[in-house]
Design a protein around this motif. Structure first.
Motif, PDB file in Angstrom:
ATOM      1  N   LEU A 190       0.824  -1.201   0.000  1.00 39.17           N
ATOM      2  CA  LEU A 190       0.000   0.000   0.000  1.00 39.17           C
ATOM      3  C   LEU A 190       0.866   1.262   0.000  1.00 39.17           C
ATOM      4  CD1 LEU A 190      -2.705  -1.094   2.611  1.00 39.17           C
ATOM      5  CD2 LEU A 190      -2.980  -0.930   0.129  1.00 39.17           C
ATOM      6  N   LEU A 191       1.964   1.217   0.757  1.00 37.50           N
ATOM      7  CA  LEU A 191       2.877   2.364   0.793  1.00 37.50           C
ATOM      8  C   LEU A 191       3.475   2.621  -0.586  1.00 37.50           C
ATOM      9  CD1 LEU A 191       4.362   4.544   2.423  1.00 37.50           C
ATOM     10  CD2 LEU A 191       6.072   2.814   3.026  1.00 37.50           C
ATOM     11  N   THR A 192       3.775   1.551  -1.310  1.00 36.55           N
ATOM     12  CA  THR A 192       4.318   1.704  -2.665  1.00 36.55           C
ATOM     13  C   THR A 192       3.303   2.365  -3.584  1.00 36.55           C
ATOM     14  OG1 THR A 192       5.618  -0.329  -2.329  1.00 36.55           O
ATOM     15  CG2 THR A 192       5.393   0.480  -4.585  1.00 36.55           C
ATOM     16  N   VAL A 193       2.031   1.979  -3.457  1.00 43.74           N
ATOM     17  CA  VAL A 193       0.963   2.611  -4.252  1.00 43.74           C
ATOM     18  C   VAL A 193       0.911   4.106  -3.956  1.00 43.74           C
ATOM     19  CG1 VAL A 193      -1.524   2.699  -4.625  1.00 43.74           C
ATOM     20  CG2 VAL A 193      -0.377   0.485  -4.397  1.00 43.74           C
ATOM     21  N   ILE A 194       1.001   4.465  -2.670  1.00 48.18           N
ATOM     22  CA  ILE A 194       0.946   5.877  -2.274  1.00 48.18           C
ATOM     23  C   ILE A 194       2.157   6.634  -2.791  1.00 48.18           C
ATOM     24  CG2 ILE A 194       1.006   7.434  -0.283  1.00 48.18           C
ATOM     25  CD1 ILE A 194      -0.570   5.285   1.252  1.00 48.18           C
ATOM     26  N   VAL A 195       3.343   6.050  -2.658  1.00 45.40           N
ATOM     27  CA  VAL A 195       4.571   6.718  -3.093  1.00 45.40           C
ATOM     28  C   VAL A 195       4.538   6.987  -4.598  1.00 45.40           C
ATOM     29  CG1 VAL A 195       7.058   6.402  -3.406  1.00 45.40           C
ATOM     30  CG2 VAL A 195       6.004   5.876  -1.202  1.00 45.40           C
ATOM     31  N   ILE A 196       4.083   6.006  -5.376  1.00 49.71           N
ATOM     32  CA  ILE A 196       3.985   6.203  -6.826  1.00 49.71           C
ATOM     33  C   ILE A 196       3.005   7.328  -7.140  1.00 49.71           C
ATOM     34  CG2 ILE A 196       3.215   5.153  -8.991  1.00 49.71           C
ATOM     35  CD1 ILE A 196       4.352   2.506  -7.964  1.00 49.71           C
ATOM     36  N   GLY A 197       1.883   7.370  -6.417  1.00 47.28           N
ATOM     37  CA  GLY A 197       0.930   8.455  -6.619  1.00 47.28           C
ATOM     38  C   GLY A 197       1.526   9.817  -6.323  1.00 47.28           C
ATOM     39  N   LEU A 198       2.306   9.914  -5.241  1.00 42.86           N
ATOM     40  CA  LEU A 198       2.952  11.178  -4.891  1.00 42.86           C
ATOM     41  C   LEU A 198       3.985  11.580  -5.941  1.00 42.86           C
ATOM     42  CD1 LEU A 198       3.482  10.682  -1.042  1.00 42.86           C
ATOM     43  CD2 LEU A 198       1.875  12.242  -2.158  1.00 42.86           C
ATOM     44  N   ILE A 199       4.727  10.613  -6.450  1.00 44.92           N
ATOM     45  CA  ILE A 199       5.741  10.911  -7.461  1.00 44.92           C
ATOM     46  C   ILE A 199       5.086  11.446  -8.730  1.00 44.92           C
ATOM     47  CG2 ILE A 199       7.437   9.859  -9.012  1.00 44.92           C
ATOM     48  CD1 ILE A 199       8.209   7.997  -6.709  1.00 44.92           C
ATOM     49  N   VAL A 200       4.018  10.786  -9.167  1.00 44.68           N
ATOM     50  CA  VAL A 200       3.338  11.218 -10.390  1.00 44.68           C
ATOM     51  C   VAL A 200       2.751  12.613 -10.211  1.00 44.68           C
ATOM     52  CG1 VAL A 200       1.380  10.746 -11.897  1.00 44.68           C
ATOM     53  CG2 VAL A 200       2.860   8.872 -11.164  1.00 44.68           C
ATOM     54  N   GLU A 201       2.133  12.862  -9.050  1.00 42.94           N
ATOM     55  CA  GLU A 201       1.503  14.157  -8.817  1.00 42.94           C
ATOM     56  C   GLU A 201       2.537  15.266  -8.699  1.00 42.94           C
ATOM     57  OE1 GLU A 201      -1.077  17.223  -8.104  1.00 42.94           O
ATOM     58  OE2 GLU A 201      -1.582  15.195  -8.763  1.00 42.94           O
ATOM     59  N   ASN A 202       3.580  15.067  -7.902  1.00 43.29           N
ATOM     60  CA  ASN A 202       4.507  16.149  -7.577  1.00 43.29           C
ATOM     61  C   ASN A 202       5.632  16.321  -8.595  1.00 43.29           C
ATOM     62  OD1 ASN A 202       3.623  17.142  -4.802  1.00 43.29           O
ATOM     63  ND2 ASN A 202       3.780  14.960  -4.423  1.00 43.29           N
ATOM     64  N   LEU A 203       6.010  15.267  -9.276  1.00 46.28           N
ATOM     65  CA  LEU A 203       7.108  15.381 -10.238  1.00 46.28           C
ATOM     66  C   LEU A 203       6.610  15.559 -11.672  1.00 46.28           C
ATOM     67  CD1 LEU A 203       9.786  12.810  -8.985  1.00 46.28           C
ATOM     68  CD2 LEU A 203       9.678  15.278  -8.627  1.00 46.28           C
ATOM     69  N   ILE A 204       5.608  14.790 -12.045  1.00 49.97           N
ATOM     70  CA  ILE A 204       5.169  14.805 -13.442  1.00 49.97           C
ATOM     71  C   ILE A 204       4.143  15.907 -13.686  1.00 49.97           C
ATOM     72  CG2 ILE A 204       4.041  13.486 -15.265  1.00 49.97           C
ATOM     73  CD1 ILE A 204       5.261  10.968 -14.093  1.00 49.97           C
ATOM     74  N   PHE A 205       3.008  15.839 -12.981  1.00 48.02           N
ATOM     75  CA  PHE A 205       1.946  16.806 -13.262  1.00 48.02           C
ATOM     76  C   PHE A 205       2.342  18.223 -12.864  1.00 48.02           C
ATOM     77  CE2 PHE A 205      -0.957  13.033 -13.242  1.00 48.02           C
ATOM     78  CZ  PHE A 205      -1.413  13.201 -14.534  1.00 48.02           C
ATOM     79  N   ARG A 206       3.006  18.390 -11.732  1.00 44.93           N
ATOM     80  CA  ARG A 206       3.407  19.742 -11.329  1.00 44.93           C
ATOM     81  C   ARG A 206       4.477  20.310 -12.254  1.00 44.93           C
ATOM     82  NH1 ARG A 206       3.340  20.441  -4.714  1.00 44.93           N
ATOM     83  NH2 ARG A 206       1.126  19.892  -4.452  1.00 44.93           N
ATOM     84  N   THR A 207       5.343  19.452 -12.757  1.00 41.99           N
ATOM     85  CA  THR A 207       6.337  19.915 -13.731  1.00 41.99           C
ATOM     86  C   THR A 207       5.657  20.375 -15.010  1.00 41.99           C
ATOM     87  OG1 THR A 207       8.012  18.426 -12.822  1.00 41.99           O
ATOM     88  CG2 THR A 207       8.372  19.259 -15.038  1.00 41.99           C
ATOM     89  N   ILE A 208       4.673  19.613 -15.475  1.00 39.24           N
ATOM     90  CA  ILE A 208       3.930  20.000 -16.677  1.00 39.24           C
ATOM     91  C   ILE A 208       3.211  21.329 -16.449  1.00 39.24           C
ATOM     92  CG2 ILE A 208       2.018  19.381 -18.196  1.00 39.24           C
ATOM     93  CD1 ILE A 208       2.780  16.451 -17.760  1.00 39.24           C
ATOM     94  N   GLU A 209       2.558  21.472 -15.297  1.00 39.03           N
ATOM     95  CA  GLU A 209       1.856  22.723 -15.004  1.00 39.03           C
ATOM     96  C   GLU A 209       2.812  23.901 -14.932  1.00 39.03           C
ATOM     97  OE1 GLU A 209      -0.186  21.981 -11.374  1.00 39.03           O
ATOM     98  OE2 GLU A 209      -1.897  20.997 -12.337  1.00 39.03           O
ATOM     99  N   ARG A 210       3.964  23.701 -14.310  1.00 38.25           N
ATOM    100  CA  ARG A 210       4.926  24.791 -14.157  1.00 38.25           C
ATOM    101  C   ARG A 210       5.473  25.247 -15.494  1.00 38.25           C
ATOM    102  NH1 ARG A 210       7.447  22.547 -10.451  1.00 38.25           N
ATOM    103  NH2 ARG A 210       9.087  21.549 -11.676  1.00 38.25           N
ATOM    104  N   ASN A 211       5.622  24.323 -16.423  1.00 38.90           N
ATOM    105  CA  ASN A 211       6.218  24.652 -17.716  1.00 38.90           C
ATOM    106  C   ASN A 211       5.197  24.992 -18.789  1.00 38.90           C
ATOM    107  OD1 ASN A 211       9.281  24.144 -17.470  1.00 38.90           O
ATOM    108  ND2 ASN A 211       8.408  22.296 -16.577  1.00 38.90           N
ATOM    109  N   THR A 212       3.937  24.948 -18.448  1.00 37.56           N
ATOM    110  CA  THR A 212       2.893  25.273 -19.433  1.00 37.56           C
ATOM    111  C   THR A 212       1.978  26.357 -18.889  1.00 37.56           C
ATOM    112  OG1 THR A 212       1.561  23.394 -18.614  1.00 37.56           O
ATOM    113  CG2 THR A 212       2.947  23.011 -20.549  1.00 37.56           C
ATOM    114  N   VAL A 213       0.927  25.964 -18.164  1.00 33.44           N
ATOM    115  CA  VAL A 213      -0.115  26.930 -17.809  1.00 33.44           C
ATOM    116  C   VAL A 213       0.390  28.016 -16.857  1.00 33.44           C
ATOM    117  CG1 VAL A 213      -2.006  25.339 -18.258  1.00 33.44           C
ATOM    118  CG2 VAL A 213      -0.944  25.341 -15.994  1.00 33.44           C
ATOM    119  N   GLN A 214       1.279  27.671 -15.921  1.00 33.13           N
ATOM    120  CA  GLN A 214       1.815  28.714 -15.046  1.00 33.13           C
ATOM    121  C   GLN A 214       2.793  29.617 -15.781  1.00 33.13           C
ATOM    122  OE1 GLN A 214       3.403  26.999 -11.447  1.00 33.13           O
ATOM    123  NE2 GLN A 214       1.457  26.093 -10.838  1.00 33.13           N
TER     124      GLN A 214
END
Length: 220
Positions: A190-214
């Motif tokens: 379960l911890l691995t599921v959570i960690v992967i979710g945090l990585i995708v949210e904070n590294l991938i999606f936030r990077t995309i937002e920072r380099n596009t819409v923001q």
């Protein structure tokens, strides 16, 4: 402490990484197909009245239907294997992303639409070059919602597949260790599921937002 120890041992042995890799491989395939299908469906919806009616009807029918409820049908149609998992993932991604994308398209200012038409854009080129950039904040929200739905649907589906097959990803890892009453390993999964979710949210999606819409000033 027991969970942390089981998590460290799973990483050291490579088992958690292999299970995570197996899950993510299936997830990415279904997620990509869902994104493409949502883009085609919403492109048709903004182009024709028939497309709008079709999108509204399909969303009203299938969006309230949990993806995991379609797993028995997927098993009949595609058998035990990756195809069934990909099918339920596409279903979990397609409808929330289509809703968010279409809402974003509708919110695009008329001046931008007129500018695109003045440049001779129409059809799919008009959608890609005018509507998608202008509606990107809404599309990114839909992508994040679709990712969350797809991730939890996959884990739930793998728990069911674990009964029938010896292969699987993190869901099967959790199911297997639950049967063995290895509770620390269950929490490590379960911890691995959570960690992967945090990585995708904070590294991938936030990077995309920072380099596009923001960066473009369309989102604060």
């Amino acid at each position: 402490l027991q969970t942390a120890r089981a998590f460290a041992e799973g990483l050291a042995s490579g088992e958690l990484l292999l299970r995570a890799q197996a899950s993510l491989a299936v997830l990415l395939q279904g997620y990509a197909l869902g994104v493409v299908a949502a883009l085609l469906l919403t492109s048709a919806a903004v182009s024709t009245q028939i497309g709008r009616d079709l999108l509204a009807t399909l969303v009203a029918m299938f969006n309230p239907l949990p993806a995991i409820a379609l797993l028995p049908l997927a098993l009949l149609w595609f058998g035990l294997g990756r195809g069934s998992l990909v099918f339920v993932i596409v279903h979990s991604v397609l409808w929330p992303l289509s809703l968010a994308t279409f809402a974003g398209f509708q919110a695009v200012p008329e001046t931008l639409r007129m500018a695109g038409r003045n440049y001779g854009l129409s059809g799919f080129r008009f959608v890609l070059q005018i509507l998608v950039p202008a509606a990107l904040p809404a599309i990114l929200s839909g992508l994040k919602i679709g990712w969350a739905f797809a991730w939890r649907t996959l884990i739930a589906a793998e728990l069911i597949f674990g009964v029938s097959t010896s292969s699987g990803g993190l869901g099967w890892f959790i199911f297997e260790n639950r049967n063995l009453l290895d509770i620390p390993a269950v929490f490590a999964g379960l911890l691995t599921v959570i960690v992967i979710g945090l990585i995708v949210e904070n590294l991938i999606f936030r990077t995309i937002e920072r380099n596009t819409v923001q960066k473009w000033g369309t989102q604060s």
